[in-house]
Write a protein that holds these residues in place. Structure first.
Motif, PDB file in Angstrom:
ATOM      1  N   VAL A  19       2.209  -7.697  55.296  1.00 20.06           N
ATOM      2  CA  VAL A  19       1.590  -6.154  54.545  1.00 20.06           C
ATOM      3  C   VAL A  19       2.643  -5.219  55.135  1.00 20.06           C
ATOM      4  O   VAL A  19       2.265  -5.951  56.500  1.00 20.06           O
ATOM      5  N   THR A  20       2.651  -4.328  54.864  1.00 14.46           N
ATOM      6  CA  THR A  20       3.507  -3.155  55.199  1.00 14.46           C
ATOM      7  C   THR A  20       2.988  -1.800  54.632  1.00 14.46           C
ATOM      8  O   THR A  20       2.520  -1.463  53.867  1.00 14.46           O
ATOM      9  N   GLU A  21       2.856  -1.625  56.321  1.00 21.50           N
ATOM     10  CA  GLU A  21       1.595  -0.582  56.192  1.00 21.50           C
ATOM     11  C   GLU A  21       2.613   0.646  57.108  1.00 21.50           C
ATOM     12  O   GLU A  21       2.316   1.209  58.361  1.00 21.50           O
ATOM     13  N   ASP A  22       2.971   1.798  56.210  1.00 23.31           N
ATOM     14  CA  ASP A  22       4.125   2.498  56.768  1.00 23.31           C
ATOM     15  C   ASP A  22       4.205   4.177  56.307  1.00 23.31           C
ATOM     16  O   ASP A  22       5.164   4.862  55.974  1.00 23.31           O
ATOM     17  N   GLY A  23       2.375   4.100  55.328  1.00 25.88           N
ATOM     18  CA  GLY A  23       2.438   5.230  55.171  1.00 25.88           C
ATOM     19  C   GLY A  23       3.371   6.428  54.021  1.00 25.88           C
ATOM     20  O   GLY A  23       2.998   6.575  53.518  1.00 25.88           O
TER      21      GLY A  23
ATOM     22  N   LEU B 256       0.188   0.333  49.540  1.00 28.72           N
ATOM     23  CA  LEU B 256      -0.073  -0.149  50.502  1.00 28.72           C
ATOM     24  C   LEU B 256       1.121  -1.759  49.853  1.00 28.72           C
ATOM     25  O   LEU B 256       1.615  -1.797  48.628  1.00 28.72           O
ATOM     26  N   ARG B 257       1.589  -1.770  50.599  1.00 29.18           N
ATOM     27  CA  ARG B 257       2.980  -3.311  50.277  1.00 29.18           C
ATOM     28  C   ARG B 257       2.640  -4.217  50.806  1.00 29.18           C
ATOM     29  O   ARG B 257       2.479  -4.645  51.964  1.00 29.18           O
TER      30      ARG B 257
ATOM     31  N   ARG C 239      -6.987  -6.488  52.766  1.00 30.72           N
ATOM     32  CA  ARG C 239      -6.160  -5.181  52.333  1.00 30.72           C
ATOM     33  C   ARG C 239      -6.205  -5.292  51.488  1.00 30.72           C
ATOM     34  O   ARG C 239      -6.173  -3.763  51.164  1.00 30.72           O
TER      35      ARG C 239
ATOM     36  N   LYS D  98      -9.242  -1.966  51.228  1.00 31.03           N
ATOM     37  CA  LYS D  98      -9.138  -1.258  52.030  1.00 31.03           C
ATOM     38  C   LYS D  98      -8.145  -0.446  51.778  1.00 31.03           C
ATOM     39  O   LYS D  98      -8.021   0.740  52.571  1.00 31.03           O
ATOM     40  N   ALA D  99      -6.991  -0.925  51.315  1.00 28.55           N
ATOM     41  CA  ALA D  99      -5.991   0.093  50.762  1.00 28.55           C
ATOM     42  C   ALA D  99      -6.023   1.017  50.946  1.00 28.55           C
ATOM     43  O   ALA D  99      -5.351   2.040  51.444  1.00 28.55           O
TER      44      ALA D  99
ATOM     45  N   ARG E 151      -5.768   2.893  47.633  1.00 22.83           N
ATOM     46  CA  ARG E 151      -4.390   3.213  47.624  1.00 22.83           C
ATOM     47  C   ARG E 151      -3.782   2.668  46.766  1.00 22.83           C
ATOM     48  O   ARG E 151      -4.544   1.867  46.414  1.00 22.83           O
TER      49      ARG E 151
ATOM     50  N   VAL F 109      -1.125  -0.514  45.673  1.00 20.01           N
ATOM     51  CA  VAL F 109      -0.756  -1.897  46.170  1.00 20.01           C
ATOM     52  C   VAL F 109       0.771  -2.172  45.610  1.00 20.01           C
ATOM     53  O   VAL F 109       0.572  -2.861  44.252  1.00 20.01           O
TER      54      VAL F 109
END
Length: 113
Positions: free
Chosen positions: A5-9, A13-14, A36, A39-40, A42, A44
């Motif tokens: 998971v990439t959570e970079d703002g 979400l990736r 994930r 709770k995203a 946004r 995905v």
């Protein structure tokens, strides 16, 4: 099956998947994948470029979590699907349920529309 998971703002979400999304692979990532996405808060993007095989339980995992995201007002977009996996998705008409695009840039554009 691995999940990163990439959570970079970023606006989405990736989640990058790699390996075989068969019964064992789906079972291995099911709880974290669902958590994930739930709770995203946004859109995905699911990067499928590292997935070499998808079985029926993997398809179920993708559909059920996409529907959960839709109920929350968000979208899931698949990208980077390998040809063998794309053939399976075409056979079951998965692209009618979950948008599938070539790459992450196209996924971001679709989510922004």
């Amino acid at each position: 099956m691995d999940l990163v998971v990439t959570e970079d703002g970023a606006p989405a979400l990736r989640i990058a998947l790699s390996g075989r999304l068969d019964a064992a692979g789906a079972e291995k990532i099911e709880a974290e994948f669902a958590n994930r996405i739930a709770k995203a808060g946004r859109g995905v993007i699911v990067d499928m470029s590292g997935v070499s095989f998808v079985g029926s339980l993997g398809i179920r995992l993708l559909i059920s979590n996409s529907r959960s995201a839709q109920r929350a007002g968000h979208r899931v977009v698949l990208c980077g699907v390998q040809p063998a996996v794309a053939e399976v998705f075409a056979t079951v008409a998965l692209d009618e349920l979950i948008p599938t695009v070539a790459d992450e840039a196209a996924a971001l554009a679709l989510l922004a529309a």
